[in-house]
Design a protein around this motif. Sequence first.
Motif, short mmCIF file in Angstrom:
data_model
loop_
_atom_site.label_atom_id
_atom_site.label_comp_id
_atom_site.label_asym_id
_atom_site.label_seq_id
_atom_site.Cartn_x
_atom_site.Cartn_y
_atom_site.Cartn_z
N THR A 64 -5.40 -0.23 -3.41
CA THR A 64 -4.23 -0.86 -4.04
C THR A 64 -3.98 -2.26 -3.51
N LEU A 65 -5.03 -2.90 -3.03
CA LEU A 65 -4.93 -4.28 -2.55
C LEU A 65 -6.04 -5.12 -3.20
N GLY A 66 -5.92 -6.44 -3.06
CA GLY A 66 -6.98 -7.34 -3.50
C GLY A 66 -6.85 -7.86 -4.92
N LYS A 67 -5.91 -7.31 -5.69
CA LYS A 67 -5.68 -7.79 -7.05
C LYS A 67 -4.18 -7.86 -7.33
N LEU A 68 -3.82 -8.76 -8.22
CA LEU A 68 -2.45 -8.79 -8.75
C LEU A 68 -2.48 -7.94 -10.01
N GLN A 69 -2.09 -6.72 -9.86
CA GLN A 69 -2.22 -5.73 -10.93
C GLN A 69 -1.05 -4.74 -10.82
N LYS A 70 -0.56 -4.30 -11.94
CA LYS A 70 0.56 -3.36 -11.96
C LYS A 70 0.22 -2.13 -11.11
N GLY A 71 1.17 -1.77 -10.23
CA GLY A 71 0.99 -0.60 -9.38
C GLY A 71 0.35 -0.92 -8.04
N PHE A 72 -0.19 -2.13 -7.88
CA PHE A 72 -0.77 -2.52 -6.60
C PHE A 72 0.33 -2.95 -5.64
N LEU A 73 0.02 -2.91 -4.34
CA LEU A 73 0.99 -3.34 -3.34
C LEU A 73 1.22 -4.85 -3.45
N ALA A 74 2.45 -5.24 -3.15
CA ALA A 74 2.86 -6.64 -3.30
C ALA A 74 2.48 -7.44 -2.07
N ASP A 75 1.18 -7.66 -1.87
CA ASP A 75 0.66 -8.61 -0.89
C ASP A 75 0.24 -9.83 -1.69
N ILE A 76 1.05 -10.87 -1.65
CA ILE A 76 0.90 -12.01 -2.57
C ILE A 76 1.11 -13.31 -1.80
N ILE A 77 0.28 -14.29 -2.08
CA ILE A 77 0.46 -15.62 -1.48
C ILE A 77 0.40 -16.68 -2.58
N ALA A 78 0.88 -17.87 -2.23
CA ALA A 78 0.75 -19.03 -3.13
C ALA A 78 0.26 -20.22 -2.32
N VAL A 79 -0.69 -20.94 -2.89
CA VAL A 79 -1.24 -22.13 -2.22
C VAL A 79 -0.98 -23.36 -3.08
N GLU A 80 -0.86 -24.47 -2.43
CA GLU A 80 -0.63 -25.74 -3.12
C GLU A 80 -1.88 -26.13 -3.90
N GLY A 81 -1.71 -26.47 -5.19
CA GLY A 81 -2.84 -26.92 -5.99
C GLY A 81 -3.65 -25.77 -6.57
N ASN A 82 -4.89 -26.10 -6.93
CA ASN A 82 -5.78 -25.15 -7.59
C ASN A 82 -7.04 -24.96 -6.74
N PRO A 83 -7.16 -23.85 -6.01
CA PRO A 83 -8.31 -23.68 -5.11
C PRO A 83 -9.64 -23.48 -5.82
N ILE A 84 -9.61 -23.18 -7.10
CA ILE A 84 -10.88 -23.05 -7.82
C ILE A 84 -11.46 -24.43 -8.10
N LYS A 85 -10.60 -25.42 -8.29
CA LYS A 85 -11.07 -26.79 -8.43
C LYS A 85 -11.38 -27.42 -7.08
N ASP A 86 -10.59 -27.05 -6.07
CA ASP A 86 -10.77 -27.62 -4.73
C ASP A 86 -10.42 -26.54 -3.72
N ILE A 87 -11.44 -25.96 -3.09
CA ILE A 87 -11.23 -24.83 -2.18
C ILE A 87 -10.38 -25.22 -0.98
N SER A 88 -10.31 -26.50 -0.65
CA SER A 88 -9.49 -26.92 0.49
C SER A 88 -8.00 -26.70 0.24
#
Length: 416
Positions: free
Chosen positions: A374-398
């Motif tokens: 129940t971890l590792g995805k943002l999915q209904k029923g999963f535990l609420a372990d959630i973070i937010a990062v500045e910007g878009n890490p797929i465009k820039d992993i930094s």
Amino acid sequence: MRTVLTIFALCVFSIGTAQTLLRPDRVFDGMELHEDWAVLVEGNQISAVGPIASIKTPRRTKEIILKGTTLMPGLIEGHSHVLLHPYNEANWNDQVLKESPVERAVRATVHVKNSLMAGVTTLRDLGAEGAGYTDVYLKKTIEDGIIPGPRMLVAGPAIVATGAYGPKGFHDGVIVPLGAEPASGVPEVIKTVRRQLGNGADFIKIYADYRWSSGAPSQPTFLQEEIDKMVETATSAGKYVVAHASTPEGMRRAINGGVETIEHGDGGTLEIFKLMKEKGVALCPTLAAGDAITQYGGWKKGIDPMPSRIKNKRASFKLALESGVDIVFGGDVGVFTHGENYRELELMVDYGMSSLDALRAATAVNARVFHLDTLGKLQKGFLADIIAVEGNPIKDISAMRNVRFVMKDGIIHKVE
């Protein structure tokens, strides 16, 4: 009195079922990136994920606007040593021989907090390195709410073949504490696995190869039958085994023995990585550890020519990618600073992995490999372990360096 208790119970129920709507610019759900999505959290679970217009929010829902960010599952660190600190501060021998388990535990309380603030909501600790079962008790203090930190999966002391591990360099009359628990022979390795599991280890870590003398190249340690029996013993208890291994033969024995992950794998060949894929064994390459140690040794990264250790690691990682083996995110944190887990992600991308695949490794892939259903995805029923990062890490992993929001088990630990 009954009225007071009723009011108190209603308040507790209200707090326990409070709902929070998280509204970033984009959402990485553990597999794909989505624009204009939001996540609704109820208590410690995710109750809805999807386009903002599709999410129905109950009255009194708290809304948190995370403008300019990417929301994603909390990072799952696959290879950490919370009882170690960077080797340029104190070398490994000195930490094991001169720092008491009490001092190391105090340091570790800072390490786990720094990891959590950096977006690591779950971490796998790969051995207490001479501090016994301190990691087991550290895990308990986090679970009991005494200190803040990630969810922990701990290996306890880890298991080495007799004579193969350090600290070394003392004459035979000197007894020193070792960085792991030694064992030899089938009866003894079975007993050691059982003892460690009984003392609270979540899984067993073994050293399938190591340096038999200081400065010598690594060689296999445990015999195949010893590895087979350690895996069989752990599996019968509902647990699993992981292996430190960097030589082809050490890796082969561990893979054939049934371990679930190979840690490091520096000398892996295409044949070995294909065998891992065939057997369902994942690779945790720990790129950041080698990078850090080489710099501690005097390499001026970006200025000096690339050392052979780095060239070889790049080459083996490329072979691993070619083979299609599952790659686990885990940097061997402790060799370098806790809370700088992003280093591994940046190197995974620099060494040839896509940003998207690196982020999947740090979330959905690690959750699958580590049996975290129940971890590792943002999915209904999963535990609420959630973070937010500045910007878009797929465009820039930094972008993973700038964590603005951390929620673990539905509780907010950081918001900027």
